[in-house]
Scaffold this motif. Structure first.
Motif, PDB file in Angstrom:
ATOM      1  N   SER A  69       0.790  -1.183  -0.051  1.00  0.00           N
ATOM      2  CA  SER A  69      -0.058   0.198  -0.080  1.00  0.00           C
ATOM      3  C   SER A  69       0.850   1.247  -0.222  1.00  0.00           C
ATOM      4  O   SER A  69       0.615   2.310  -0.806  1.00  0.00           O
ATOM      5  CB  SER A  69      -0.763  -0.006   1.035  1.00  0.00           C
ATOM      6  OG  SER A  69      -0.276   0.169   2.503  1.00  0.00           O
ATOM      7  N   ALA A  73       1.231   3.863  -3.041  1.00  0.00           N
ATOM      8  CA  ALA A  73       0.847   5.266  -2.824  1.00  0.00           C
ATOM      9  C   ALA A  73       1.828   6.166  -3.267  1.00  0.00           C
ATOM     10  O   ALA A  73       1.780   7.165  -3.975  1.00  0.00           O
ATOM     11  CB  ALA A  73       0.319   5.337  -1.097  1.00  0.00           C
ATOM     12  N   GLU A  77       1.875   6.423  -7.110  1.00  0.00           N
ATOM     13  CA  GLU A  77       0.919   7.375  -7.073  1.00  0.00           C
ATOM     14  C   GLU A  77      -0.540   6.895  -7.272  1.00  0.00           C
ATOM     15  O   GLU A  77      -1.391   7.634  -7.851  1.00  0.00           O
ATOM     16  CB  GLU A  77       1.120   8.487  -7.801  1.00  0.00           C
ATOM     17  CG  GLU A  77       2.566   9.251  -7.389  1.00  0.00           C
ATOM     18  CD  GLU A  77       2.901  10.340  -8.032  1.00  0.00           C
ATOM     19  OE1 GLU A  77       2.058  10.881  -8.878  1.00  0.00           O
ATOM     20  OE2 GLU A  77       3.748  10.963  -7.694  1.00  0.00           O
ATOM     21  N   ASN A  78      -0.789   5.635  -6.928  1.00  0.00           N
ATOM     22  CA  ASN A  78      -2.218   5.153  -7.175  1.00  0.00           C
ATOM     23  C   ASN A  78      -2.769   5.011  -5.573  1.00  0.00           C
ATOM     24  O   ASN A  78      -2.737   3.870  -5.066  1.00  0.00           O
ATOM     25  CB  ASN A  78      -2.043   3.832  -7.885  1.00  0.00           C
ATOM     26  CG  ASN A  78      -3.388   3.091  -8.218  1.00  0.00           C
ATOM     27  OD1 ASN A  78      -4.478   3.870  -7.559  1.00  0.00           O
ATOM     28  ND2 ASN A  78      -3.388   2.332  -8.914  1.00  0.00           N
ATOM     29  N   TRP A  79      -3.337   5.860  -5.289  1.00  0.00           N
ATOM     30  CA  TRP A  79      -4.131   6.010  -3.720  1.00  0.00           C
ATOM     31  C   TRP A  79      -5.155   4.838  -3.812  1.00  0.00           C
ATOM     32  O   TRP A  79      -5.507   4.581  -2.692  1.00  0.00           O
ATOM     33  CB  TRP A  79      -4.371   7.162  -3.506  1.00  0.00           C
ATOM     34  CG  TRP A  79      -3.478   8.252  -3.343  1.00  0.00           C
ATOM     35  CD1 TRP A  79      -2.850   8.970  -4.153  1.00  0.00           C
ATOM     36  CD2 TRP A  79      -2.578   8.357  -2.032  1.00  0.00           C
ATOM     37  NE1 TRP A  79      -1.827   9.503  -3.875  1.00  0.00           N
ATOM     38  CE2 TRP A  79      -1.499   9.283  -2.429  1.00  0.00           C
ATOM     39  CE3 TRP A  79      -2.620   7.723  -0.732  1.00  0.00           C
ATOM     40  CZ2 TRP A  79      -0.557   9.428  -1.364  1.00  0.00           C
ATOM     41  CZ3 TRP A  79      -1.584   7.958   0.065  1.00  0.00           C
ATOM     42  CH2 TRP A  79      -0.447   8.929  -0.176  1.00  0.00           C
ATOM     43  N   ALA A  82      -3.621   1.697  -2.907  1.00  0.00           N
ATOM     44  CA  ALA A  82      -2.999   1.906  -1.870  1.00  0.00           C
ATOM     45  C   ALA A  82      -4.201   1.499  -0.844  1.00  0.00           C
ATOM     46  O   ALA A  82      -3.818   0.719   0.230  1.00  0.00           O
ATOM     47  CB  ALA A  82      -2.278   3.207  -1.629  1.00  0.00           C
ATOM     48  N   ALA A  83      -5.160   2.000  -0.929  1.00  0.00           N
ATOM     49  CA  ALA A  83      -6.335   2.057  -0.058  1.00  0.00           C
ATOM     50  C   ALA A  83      -6.760   0.247   0.091  1.00  0.00           C
ATOM     51  O   ALA A  83      -7.108  -0.115   1.178  1.00  0.00           O
ATOM     52  CB  ALA A  83      -7.583   2.710  -0.288  1.00  0.00           C
TER      53      ALA A  83
END
Length: 154
Positions: A69, A73, A77-79, A82-83
Motif C-alpha cells: 500500500s 501510494a 501514486e495510485n491511492w 493503496a487503500a
C-alpha cells in the motif's frame, strides 16, 4: 479368411469354461463399512499444527500488504490501490486469531471416547516399583555408592 490358408478363425466364438460362466453365488447383503482415505480425520496434534501454520501465514501477509500500500501510494501514486491493499491488511490479525483459536475438525460422535485411568495407575505403580528396586539395590551394594550426609553443625 479361408481354411486353406491356415488362418481360419471365427471372431464370434469365445472359449469359456462352464465353471467360469456360471453365475457366482450372491454375496451377503450386509454392508461392510469401509474407511476411505478421504474420511480419515487428522489427529489433534496435526489439527493444531495446521492452525498454527495458517496463523503464521496470515500474520506474515499483513506486513507485505502494508508495504504494497505504501509502494502503491508513493511510487505509483495510485491511492485507490493503496487503500485496497491497506484495507486488506486491517482484518488479517483478527482473522488469523479466529482461525488459530478455532476448534478444527469436529470429533465424530460415533467414535469411542476412551479414558482408562487404571492403565495410568498401573504404569505409575510399575515405575514406582522400579524406582524402589533401584534404590534398594543401591543401599545393598555398599556405602561407597550412597551419598554422604553433611551435618550442619560440623
Amino acid at each position: 479368411m479361408s481354411e486353406a490358408s491356415g488362418h481360419f478363425h471365427d471372431q464370434h466364438t469365445v472359449d469359456v469354461d462352464v465353471e467360469q460362466s456360471a453365475p457366482r453365488a450372491r454375496r451377503s447383503r450386509r454392508k461392510t463399512k469401509r474407511a476411505l482415505i478421504t474420511d480419515l480425520k487428522r489427529s489433534p496434534e496435526q489439527n493444531r499444527r495446521s492452525r498454527e501454520v495458517q496463523y503464521l501465514i496470515m500474520q506474515g501477509l499483513r506486513l507485505p500488504f502494508i508495504l504494497l500500500s505504501l509502494f502503491a501510494a508513493f511510487a505509483w501514486e495510485n491511492w485507490g490501490l493503496a487503500a485496497i491493499f491497506f484495507l486488506i491488511s486491517v482484518p488479517l490479525p483478527w482473522i488469523s486469531v479466529m482461525v488459530a483459536n478455532g476448534q478444527g475438525e469436529v470429533r465424530d460422535s460415533r467414535s469411542r471416547n476412551v479414558y482408562k485411568p487404571a492403565v495410568a495407575r498401573e504404569e505409575a505403580a510399575r515405575l514406582e516399583a522400579a524406582r524402589q528396586a533401584q534404590l534398594a539395590q543401591a543401599d545393598g551394594s555398599g556405602a561407597a555408592n550412597a551419598p554422604s550426609i553433611i551435618e550442619h553443625d560440623d
